[in-house]
Design an enzyme around this catalytic site. Structure first.
Site, short mmCIF file in Angstrom:
data_model
loop_
_atom_site.label_atom_id
_atom_site.label_comp_id
_atom_site.label_asym_id
_atom_site.label_seq_id
_atom_site.Cartn_x
_atom_site.Cartn_y
_atom_site.Cartn_z
N GLY A 137 0.80 -1.22 0.00
CA GLY A 137 0.00 0.00 0.00
C GLY A 137 0.83 1.27 0.00
O GLY A 137 2.01 1.28 -0.35
N CYS A 138 0.19 2.34 0.43
CA CYS A 138 0.77 3.68 0.31
C CYS A 138 2.03 3.88 1.15
O CYS A 138 2.82 4.77 0.86
CB CYS A 138 -0.26 4.74 0.69
SG CYS A 138 -1.72 4.78 -0.38
N ASN A 139 2.22 3.08 2.18
CA ASN A 139 3.41 3.22 3.01
C ASN A 139 4.64 2.54 2.40
O ASN A 139 5.76 2.73 2.86
CB ASN A 139 3.18 2.62 4.39
CG ASN A 139 2.69 1.18 4.34
OD1 ASN A 139 1.50 0.96 4.16
ND2 ASN A 139 3.58 0.20 4.45
#
Length: 376
Positions: A159-161
């Site tokens: 994901g975004c991390n």
């Protein structure tokens, strides 16, 4: 005959013994490059193109603090309406768009570093917008003609991390192999990860994400070399997994739509904000620093409410997160590579001074906050 010999011992030049206990030099970001898809659309244009008339959905789009996004639209039918894209078509779109953007971003990062494709010895590719086997590393190596013996890692589905998770691995390899060049690239074809229905759940997701890729070249200095001027030293990482909010951000199968669908809990901004101070405090304490010592903050452009929650809880100013909000405005949420778009903008400002400290922060499913301490 008498023979004589000069038995004078020549003076020895004594060199200091190498310090076996000296830590290896920190890995440095020595180049950055970004890429997006061809066309940017305003939020109002997207609403009209998809023929969305529900006032609640339109309000979500128009109050997102996003002016435009680069997206790859579906094919059209004879009546001009967009045709449905089954999961197989979306996976093919992901492969086509992600590989294209990744290759362009890698070329730009290498050019910024003054390096070439033949210099790349390690490649890490990051994506969450589609699943491929073989992964992006194999496809990018073939497309660009990188040495097939290149070390490689694919980070998929975090994901975004994930950009900072990948940077941790990439910088560790560079640090263990001084003088050798590593490249990390985040390639997110967010247009290949969507579901269209009349729910507010999908409206929030569909209003937020854009297509984009960002790459960096990473190298640790060799010997007494300090590295190129203006490079960014990677000093350390700190993360937190908020297990009580494990399901708050998910990308799972939608039985009704027969596609993968992304879910964002409305409480996410408050969950992230409430834990930001803890993880940043631990990151800085490990280096004997405080928040006032940090001159530059590069935070993931996760959405207006997420950015505001982080800013308020860390006591940051709007100026501190100007690049985070600027990237959100001009591109939307670019998932794992968002913070590198902000980094590129910071460099273009030419306001960074040698010795300045910075904090990189990304947030994503888990729920997770990842941070890194850096210094110019």
């Amino acid at each position: 005959m008498t023979l004589t010999a000069d038995l004078t011992v020549p003076e020895l030049i004594c060199l200091p013994a190498p310090d076996a206990g000296a830590p290896p030099a920190a890995a440095q970001i020595v180049g950055v490059g970004t890429a997006v898809t061809g066309t940017a659309y305003s939020q109002r244009e997207l609403l009209d193109l998809f023929r969305i008339e529900d006032p609640k959905v339109r309000s979500v789009f128009l109050n997102s603090a996003i002016a435009q996004r680069h997206v790859t639209l579906p094919p059209r039918g004879e009546d001009g309406a967009f045709l449905p894209e089954p999961q197989g078509d979306l996976l093919r779109k992901h492969r086509r768009v992600a590989v294209d953007m990744a290759c362009r971003a890698v070329r730009r990062a290498l050019a910024d570093a003054g390096a070439g494709l033949t210099d790349v010895e390690y490649l890490c590719c990051v994506t969450s917008t589609g699943f491929l086997t073989p992964g992006l590393t194999a496809l990018v190596i073939r497309e660009l003609g990188i040495d097939p013996s290149c070390h490689r890692v694919d980070v998929v589905g975090m994901g975004c991390n994930a950009g900072l998770n990948a940077l941790n691995a990439t910088s560790a390899w560079a640090k263990a192999n001084p003088g050798r060049l590593a490249v990390m690239v985040c390639a997110e074809a967010c247009s290949a990860a969507y579901v269209m229905d009349s729910s507010m759940r999908t409206a929030v997701v569909n209003s937020l994400f854009g297509d984009g890729s960002a790459a960096i070249a990473v190298r640790a200095p060799e010997g007494v070399d300090a590295g190129p001027a203006g490079s960014l030293r990677i000093l350390g990482f700190r993360s937190i997994l908020i297990t009580s909010a494990l399901d708050a951000m998910r990308y799972d199968w939608d039985d009704e739509q027969h596609k993968f669908s992304f879910f964002l809990d409305p409480q996410i901004p408050y969950v992230v904000g409430a834990h930001a101070e803890q993880v940043v405090g631990e990151l800085l304490a490990g280096a004997g620093l405080r928040r006032r010592d940090i001159g530059h903050w590069l935070v993931h452009s996760g959405g207006k409410k997420v950015i505001d929650a982080v800013r308020v809880n860390l006591g940051l100013t709007r100026h501190d997160v100007r690049h985070t909000t600027g990237v959100l405005r001009d591109y939307g949420n670019l998932s794992s590579g968002s913070f590198l778009f902000s980094y590129e903008r910071l460099l273009r400002e030419r306001v960074v001074a040698p010795g300045d400290f910075g904090v990189l922060m990304t947030m994503g499913p888990g729920s997770t906050i990842e941070t890194a301490l850096v210094q110019w």
